[in-house]
Design a protein around this motif. Sequence first.
Motif, PDB file in Angstrom:
ATOM      1  N   LEU A  54       4.450   5.745 -12.143  1.00 40.02           N
ATOM      2  CA  LEU A  54       3.768   5.750 -13.717  1.00 40.02           C
ATOM      3  C   LEU A  54       4.315   4.387 -14.134  1.00 40.02           C
ATOM      4  O   LEU A  54       5.881   4.868 -15.182  1.00 40.02           O
ATOM      5  N   SER A  55       3.468   3.523 -15.066  1.00 42.39           N
ATOM      6  CA  SER A  55       3.913   2.691 -16.525  1.00 42.39           C
ATOM      7  C   SER A  55       3.075   2.601 -17.742  1.00 42.39           C
ATOM      8  O   SER A  55       1.708   2.634 -17.088  1.00 42.39           O
ATOM      9  N   ILE A  56       3.698   1.960 -18.815  1.00 38.44           N
ATOM     10  CA  ILE A  56       2.712   1.335 -19.768  1.00 38.44           C
ATOM     11  C   ILE A  56       3.474   0.787 -20.576  1.00 38.44           C
ATOM     12  O   ILE A  56       4.639   0.671 -20.854  1.00 38.44           O
ATOM     13  N   GLN A  57       3.466  -0.794 -20.054  1.00 41.93           N
ATOM     14  CA  GLN A  57       3.515  -1.911 -20.722  1.00 41.93           C
ATOM     15  C   GLN A  57       4.955  -2.774 -20.408  1.00 41.93           C
ATOM     16  O   GLN A  57       5.891  -2.693 -20.383  1.00 41.93           O
ATOM     17  N   SER A  58       4.973  -2.087 -18.425  1.00 39.10           N
ATOM     18  CA  SER A  58       6.021  -2.227 -17.531  1.00 39.10           C
ATOM     19  C   SER A  58       7.177  -1.040 -17.812  1.00 39.10           C
ATOM     20  O   SER A  58       8.210  -1.690 -17.446  1.00 39.10           O
ATOM     21  N   LEU A  59       6.612  -0.298 -18.913  1.00 39.18           N
ATOM     22  CA  LEU A  59       7.786   0.707 -19.008  1.00 39.18           C
ATOM     23  C   LEU A  59       7.874   1.517 -18.376  1.00 39.18           C
ATOM     24  O   LEU A  59       6.805   2.559 -18.213  1.00 39.18           O
ATOM     25  N   ASN A  68      12.359   6.508 -21.910  1.00 34.52           N
ATOM     26  CA  ASN A  68      12.638   5.224 -21.801  1.00 34.52           C
ATOM     27  C   ASN A  68      12.088   4.454 -22.848  1.00 34.52           C
ATOM     28  O   ASN A  68      11.076   5.205 -23.253  1.00 34.52           O
ATOM     29  N   ALA A  69      12.631   3.228 -23.546  1.00 32.26           N
ATOM     30  CA  ALA A  69      12.744   2.632 -24.455  1.00 32.26           C
ATOM     31  C   ALA A  69      12.990   1.650 -24.530  1.00 32.26           C
ATOM     32  O   ALA A  69      13.890   1.052 -23.560  1.00 32.26           O
ATOM     33  N   LYS A  70      11.644   0.868 -24.652  1.00 30.92           N
ATOM     34  CA  LYS A  70      11.507  -1.029 -24.786  1.00 30.92           C
ATOM     35  C   LYS A  70      10.799  -1.145 -26.131  1.00 30.92           C
ATOM     36  O   LYS A  70       9.909  -1.058 -26.248  1.00 30.92           O
ATOM     37  N   ASN A  71      11.556  -2.557 -26.897  1.00 35.72           N
ATOM     38  CA  ASN A  71      10.713  -2.898 -28.002  1.00 35.72           C
ATOM     39  C   ASN A  71      10.480  -1.555 -29.019  1.00 35.72           C
ATOM     40  O   ASN A  71      11.443  -0.619 -29.797  1.00 35.72           O
ATOM     41  N   ASP A  72       9.326  -1.115 -29.219  1.00 36.70           N
ATOM     42  CA  ASP A  72       8.488  -0.475 -29.942  1.00 36.70           C
ATOM     43  C   ASP A  72       7.962   0.765 -29.208  1.00 36.70           C
ATOM     44  O   ASP A  72       7.495   1.921 -30.576  1.00 36.70           O
ATOM     45  N   LEU A  73       8.345   0.471 -28.173  1.00 38.53           N
ATOM     46  CA  LEU A  73       7.569   2.090 -27.099  1.00 38.53           C
ATOM     47  C   LEU A  73       8.894   3.034 -26.633  1.00 38.53           C
ATOM     48  O   LEU A  73       9.166   2.511 -26.308  1.00 38.53           O
ATOM     49  N   ARG A  74       8.630   4.236 -26.879  1.00 31.97           N
ATOM     50  CA  ARG A  74       9.811   5.253 -26.461  1.00 31.97           C
ATOM     51  C   ARG A  74       8.913   6.099 -25.643  1.00 31.97           C
ATOM     52  O   ARG A  74       8.196   6.775 -26.359  1.00 31.97           O
ATOM     53  N   ILE A  75       9.434   6.205 -24.902  1.00 36.29           N
ATOM     54  CA  ILE A  75       8.347   7.353 -23.905  1.00 36.29           C
ATOM     55  C   ILE A  75       9.136   8.674 -23.493  1.00 36.29           C
ATOM     56  O   ILE A  75      10.465   8.585 -23.118  1.00 36.29           O
ATOM     57  N   LEU A  76       9.058   9.643 -24.046  1.00 41.74           N
ATOM     58  CA  LEU A  76       9.930  10.925 -23.642  1.00 41.74           C
ATOM     59  C   LEU A  76       9.141  12.028 -22.628  1.00 41.74           C
ATOM     60  O   LEU A  76       7.913  12.432 -22.966  1.00 41.74           O
ATOM     61  N   TRP A  77      10.559  12.847 -22.402  1.00 36.03           N
ATOM     62  CA  TRP A  77       9.967  13.978 -20.950  1.00 36.03           C
ATOM     63  C   TRP A  77       9.931  14.792 -22.297  1.00 36.03           C
ATOM     64  O   TRP A  77      10.919  15.604 -22.690  1.00 36.03           O
ATOM     65  N   MET A  78       8.672  15.711 -21.825  1.00 36.27           N
ATOM     66  CA  MET A  78       8.932  17.158 -22.591  1.00 36.27           C
ATOM     67  C   MET A  78       8.720  17.936 -22.014  1.00 36.27           C
ATOM     68  O   MET A  78       8.917  19.789 -22.603  1.00 36.27           O
ATOM     69  N   GLY A  79       8.435  17.718 -19.841  1.00 35.03           N
ATOM     70  CA  GLY A  79       8.099  18.972 -19.153  1.00 35.03           C
ATOM     71  C   GLY A  79       7.701  18.792 -18.167  1.00 35.03           C
ATOM     72  O   GLY A  79       7.217  17.198 -17.811  1.00 35.03           O
ATOM     73  N   PRO A  80       7.542  19.360 -17.304  1.00 31.83           N
ATOM     74  CA  PRO A  80       6.660  18.674 -16.284  1.00 31.83           C
ATOM     75  C   PRO A  80       5.882  18.324 -16.423  1.00 31.83           C
ATOM     76  O   PRO A  80       4.832  18.471 -16.654  1.00 31.83           O
ATOM     77  N   ASN A  81       5.485  16.662 -15.805  1.00 29.73           N
ATOM     78  CA  ASN A  81       3.616  16.070 -16.353  1.00 29.73           C
ATOM     79  C   ASN A  81       3.895  16.057 -17.271  1.00 29.73           C
ATOM     80  O   ASN A  81       2.448  15.890 -17.824  1.00 29.73           O
ATOM     81  N   SER A  88       4.746   1.431 -32.244  1.00 30.39           N
ATOM     82  CA  SER A  88       4.192   1.456 -33.675  1.00 30.39           C
ATOM     83  C   SER A  88       2.721   0.978 -33.415  1.00 30.39           C
ATOM     84  O   SER A  88       2.208   0.283 -35.098  1.00 30.39           O
ATOM     85  N   LYS A  89       2.571   0.263 -31.777  1.00 35.78           N
ATOM     86  CA  LYS A  89       1.099   0.383 -32.525  1.00 35.78           C
ATOM     87  C   LYS A  89      -0.245   0.866 -32.063  1.00 35.78           C
ATOM     88  O   LYS A  89       0.406   2.058 -31.256  1.00 35.78           O
ATOM     89  N   ASN A  90      -0.860   0.603 -32.116  1.00 31.33           N
ATOM     90  CA  ASN A  90      -2.449   2.197 -31.279  1.00 31.33           C
ATOM     91  C   ASN A  90      -2.785   1.408 -30.766  1.00 31.33           C
ATOM     92  O   ASN A  90      -3.307   0.482 -30.083  1.00 31.33           O
ATOM     93  N   ILE A  91      -1.850   1.651 -29.209  1.00 28.66           N
ATOM     94  CA  ILE A  91      -2.359   1.946 -28.066  1.00 28.66           C
ATOM     95  C   ILE A  91      -3.102   2.710 -27.065  1.00 28.66           C
ATOM     96  O   ILE A  91      -3.211   3.142 -25.266  1.00 28.66           O
ATOM     97  N   TYR A  92      -3.933   3.590 -27.550  1.00 30.25           N
ATOM     98  CA  TYR A  92      -4.969   4.492 -27.528  1.00 30.25           C
ATOM     99  C   TYR A  92      -5.952   3.950 -26.393  1.00 30.25           C
ATOM    100  O   TYR A  92      -6.091   4.519 -25.100  1.00 30.25           O
ATOM    101  N   GLU A  93      -6.748   2.930 -26.898  1.00 30.89           N
ATOM    102  CA  GLU A  93      -7.421   2.181 -25.799  1.00 30.89           C
ATOM    103  C   GLU A  93      -6.762   2.044 -24.068  1.00 30.89           C
ATOM    104  O   GLU A  93      -6.875   2.414 -23.035  1.00 30.89           O
ATOM    105  N   GLU A  94      -5.448   1.181 -24.083  1.00 30.23           N
ATOM    106  CA  GLU A  94      -4.232   0.316 -22.959  1.00 30.23           C
ATOM    107  C   GLU A  94      -3.897   1.830 -22.453  1.00 30.23           C
ATOM    108  O   GLU A  94      -4.131   2.317 -21.039  1.00 30.23           O
ATOM    109  N   LEU A  95      -4.193   3.528 -23.150  1.00 31.50           N
ATOM    110  CA  LEU A  95      -4.271   4.304 -22.363  1.00 31.50           C
ATOM    111  C   LEU A  95      -4.879   5.363 -21.779  1.00 31.50           C
ATOM    112  O   LEU A  95      -4.450   5.828 -19.907  1.00 31.50           O
ATOM    113  N   ASN A  96      -5.910   4.894 -21.869  1.00 29.04           N
ATOM    114  CA  ASN A  96      -7.315   5.835 -21.650  1.00 29.04           C
ATOM    115  C   ASN A  96      -7.764   4.993 -20.679  1.00 29.04           C
ATOM    116  O   ASN A  96      -8.038   5.217 -19.547  1.00 29.04           O
TER     117      ASN A  96
END
Lengths: 193, 88
Positions: A54-59, A68-81, A88-96
Amino acid sequence: MKNISPLNNIHQIGKYGDFQNVKDHQIIKIKEIKNIFIYQLVKFKNSSKKNSDLSIQSLSFPNILEVNAKNDLRILWMGPNNWLIFSSKNIYEELNKNFSMNEFAVTDISHSRSIIELEGLNVKEVLKKGSPFDIESLKQNNCTNTIYNGITITVDCVDQDLNKIRIISLRSFGESLYHSIADGCLEYGYEGT
Amino acid sequence: MLYIKCPYCGIRAQTEFAYGGDATVKRPELNKEITDKEWDEFVYLRKSLRGKHLEFWHHISGCRQWFKVQRDTTTHEIFKTLKPHEEL
């Protein structure tokens, strides 16, 4: 529509507490992180995707208790899966687009969290006052869910050298948490920025 | 304070957890004919054991996962923690 930040009525600029007896660089800085997009991503049990793919914007996505962090993007582990994505930007469409709704749930929770950023020498001491978690074990880009004076929080260690830590809570607990944190900071002196 | 080892996050304080009941109780099989007495026993009757006990706990202020804990109800000593699908 104008967004009202969760700590709008409580966070004030200025120096408070015992700041006169400490040197400037020792004062704890308290800042509210606002106007940031927060997404929750949950992988369903029936998903065939591996977490390591899994990745988003190659992170790539972080492992247990990591960020895992890059520029203005941070991904935090909250629990299994289960991850929180801060951007800082709206990436909702990209995630979907990247994460099929048959295998993942993407939820925009930008308005449901309050984020307090603490920076300074004694930040860990402040956290120790209200949390049973072993704060000293927290290294750069580590995160964990724990409690602070009975309030469920997420702790995100942004920068270990600067002792910069973000504390994320549900929006409705934001003001109460801010009071607790500010109380804990009084003896060291703090500056709202 | 009791310290519990979450199978996902590691050792944490008890205040981060919520007790979830007896983990040895098995739900009756789906579509199987059972008597009212059996249903009553499944829903209401619980043993109050002294000694080793297998129970569910929820890491409610952590990773939000359920897991099993084998604990001595007298001494509070925790012997083992398991993911929900794992057996002793």
